[in-house]
Design a protein around this motif. Structure first.
Motif, PDB file in Angstrom:
ATOM      1  N   UNK A   2      12.100 -10.100  -1.486  1.00  0.00           N
ATOM      2  CA  UNK A   2      11.304 -10.483  -2.905  1.00  0.00           C
ATOM      3  C   UNK A   2      10.022 -11.094  -2.307  1.00  0.00           C
ATOM      4  N   UNK A   3       9.749 -11.905  -1.142  1.00  0.00           N
ATOM      5  CA  UNK A   3       8.570 -12.533  -0.797  1.00  0.00           C
ATOM      6  C   UNK A   3       7.636 -11.231  -0.474  1.00  0.00           C
ATOM      7  N   UNK A   4       8.300 -10.287   0.560  1.00  0.00           N
ATOM      8  CA  UNK A   4       7.451  -9.199   1.097  1.00  0.00           C
ATOM      9  C   UNK A   4       7.033  -8.302  -0.063  1.00  0.00           C
ATOM     10  N   UNK A   5       7.843  -8.074  -1.059  1.00  0.00           N
ATOM     11  CA  UNK A   5       7.407  -7.161  -2.320  1.00  0.00           C
ATOM     12  C   UNK A   5       6.341  -7.926  -3.235  1.00  0.00           C
ATOM     13  N   UNK A   6       6.438  -9.030  -3.320  1.00  0.00           N
ATOM     14  CA  UNK A   6       5.232  -9.856  -4.197  1.00  0.00           C
ATOM     15  C   UNK A   6       4.029  -9.834  -3.473  1.00  0.00           C
ATOM     16  N   UNK A   7       4.101 -10.291  -2.308  1.00  0.00           N
ATOM     17  CA  UNK A   7       2.778 -10.291  -1.245  1.00  0.00           C
ATOM     18  C   UNK A   7       2.235  -8.894  -1.379  1.00  0.00           C
ATOM     19  N   UNK A   8       2.776  -7.907  -1.060  1.00  0.00           N
ATOM     20  CA  UNK A   8       2.310  -6.641  -0.769  1.00  0.00           C
ATOM     21  C   UNK A   8       1.780  -5.909  -2.310  1.00  0.00           C
ATOM     22  N   UNK A   9       2.532  -6.288  -3.310  1.00  0.00           N
ATOM     23  CA  UNK A   9       2.174  -5.986  -4.592  1.00  0.00           C
ATOM     24  C   UNK A   9       0.885  -6.792  -5.084  1.00  0.00           C
ATOM     25  N   UNK A  10       1.052  -7.813  -4.531  1.00  0.00           N
ATOM     26  CA  UNK A  10      -0.627  -8.502  -5.008  1.00  0.00           C
ATOM     27  C   UNK A  10      -1.758  -7.941  -4.238  1.00  0.00           C
ATOM     28  N   UNK A  11      -1.412  -7.521  -3.112  1.00  0.00           N
ATOM     29  CA  UNK A  11      -2.499  -6.708  -2.304  1.00  0.00           C
ATOM     30  C   UNK A  11      -2.784  -5.439  -2.700  1.00  0.00           C
ATOM     31  N   UNK A  12      -1.824  -4.716  -3.344  1.00  0.00           N
ATOM     32  CA  UNK A  12      -2.001  -3.501  -3.901  1.00  0.00           C
ATOM     33  C   UNK A  12      -2.699  -3.602  -5.517  1.00  0.00           C
ATOM     34  N   UNK A  13      -2.370  -4.668  -6.013  1.00  0.00           N
ATOM     35  CA  UNK A  13      -2.928  -4.581  -7.549  1.00  0.00           C
ATOM     36  C   UNK A  13      -4.561  -5.001  -7.197  1.00  0.00           C
ATOM     37  N   UNK A  14      -5.070  -5.760  -6.065  1.00  0.00           N
ATOM     38  CA  UNK A  14      -6.224  -5.845  -5.814  1.00  0.00           C
ATOM     39  C   UNK A  14      -7.021  -4.571  -5.174  1.00  0.00           C
ATOM     40  N   UNK A  15      -6.360  -3.946  -4.745  1.00  0.00           N
ATOM     41  CA  UNK A  15      -6.889  -2.712  -3.989  1.00  0.00           C
ATOM     42  C   UNK A  15      -6.863  -1.552  -4.830  1.00  0.00           C
ATOM     43  N   UNK A  16      -6.302  -1.585  -6.182  1.00  0.00           N
ATOM     44  CA  UNK A  16      -6.360  -0.362  -7.110  1.00  0.00           C
ATOM     45  C   UNK A  16      -7.664   0.157  -7.359  1.00  0.00           C
ATOM     46  N   UNK A  17      -8.555  -0.939  -7.576  1.00  0.00           N
ATOM     47  CA  UNK A  17     -10.060  -0.407  -8.086  1.00  0.00           C
ATOM     48  C   UNK A  17     -10.817   0.132  -6.888  1.00  0.00           C
ATOM     49  N   UNK A  18     -10.270   0.358  -5.630  1.00  0.00           N
ATOM     50  CA  UNK A  18     -10.918   0.869  -4.765  1.00  0.00           C
ATOM     51  C   UNK A  18     -10.458   2.338  -4.461  1.00  0.00           C
ATOM     52  N   UNK A  19      -9.344   2.684  -5.174  1.00  0.00           N
ATOM     53  CA  UNK A  19      -8.937   4.245  -4.974  1.00  0.00           C
ATOM     54  C   UNK A  19      -9.564   5.065  -6.109  1.00  0.00           C
ATOM     55  N   UNK A  20     -10.180   6.007  -5.215  1.00  0.00           N
ATOM     56  CA  UNK A  20     -10.775   6.951  -6.148  1.00  0.00           C
ATOM     57  C   UNK A  20     -10.130   7.856  -7.059  1.00  0.00           C
ATOM     58  N   UNK A  21     -10.463   8.239  -8.236  1.00  0.00           N
ATOM     59  CA  UNK A  21      -9.688   8.954  -9.053  1.00  0.00           C
ATOM     60  C   UNK A  21     -10.391  10.305  -9.253  1.00  0.00           C
TER      61      UNK A  21
END
Length: 110
Positions: free
Chosen positions: A91-110
């Motif tokens: 749960x801790x690792x999932x939360x941590x990396x989901x937070x990082x993923x949410x922050x990095x979503x705007x850097x993904x080119x569509x």
């Protein structure tokens, strides 16, 4: 020994998700690298989960009535503690990396 509460796992995931997002925001503003775990930690966690599953199946097999050998109660208790620790660590690792993923979503080119 109490059973694990799924609500606590959700709380841990959400809290660490917010912490991961905040930390990523702060590190990216300071031009520091992203605070992610290396792939070797994923392999280590996977190995621990496999060991936990094997031990858990042995305890379950004994519980279901296949009692040809004596089950050490200490092994059963340690298996339970290991399973609960794996759940919280996941749960801790999932939360941590989901937070990082949410922050990095705007850097993904569509």
């Amino acid at each position: 020994m109490r059973t694990i509460r799924p609500a606590w796992l959700v709380v841990a995931t959400v809290v660490l998700g917010v912490a991961g997002w905040t930390t990523t925001e702060l590190t990216s503003r300071a031009s520091l690298p992203l605070p992610v775990l290396p792939f070797s930690s994923l392999a280590t966690m996977g190995l621990i989960v496999v060991v936990c599953l094997i031990l858990g199946f042995k305890v379950r097999h004994w519980r279901d009535g296949h009692r040809d050998r004596v089950l050490d109660p200490l092994v059963a208790a340690r298996t339970l503690v290991l399973a609960q620790a794996c759940a919280y660590a996941g749960a801790v690792l999932l939360g941590w990396h989901l937070g990082i993923l949410v922050d990095q979503l705007d850097t993904i080119p569509l």
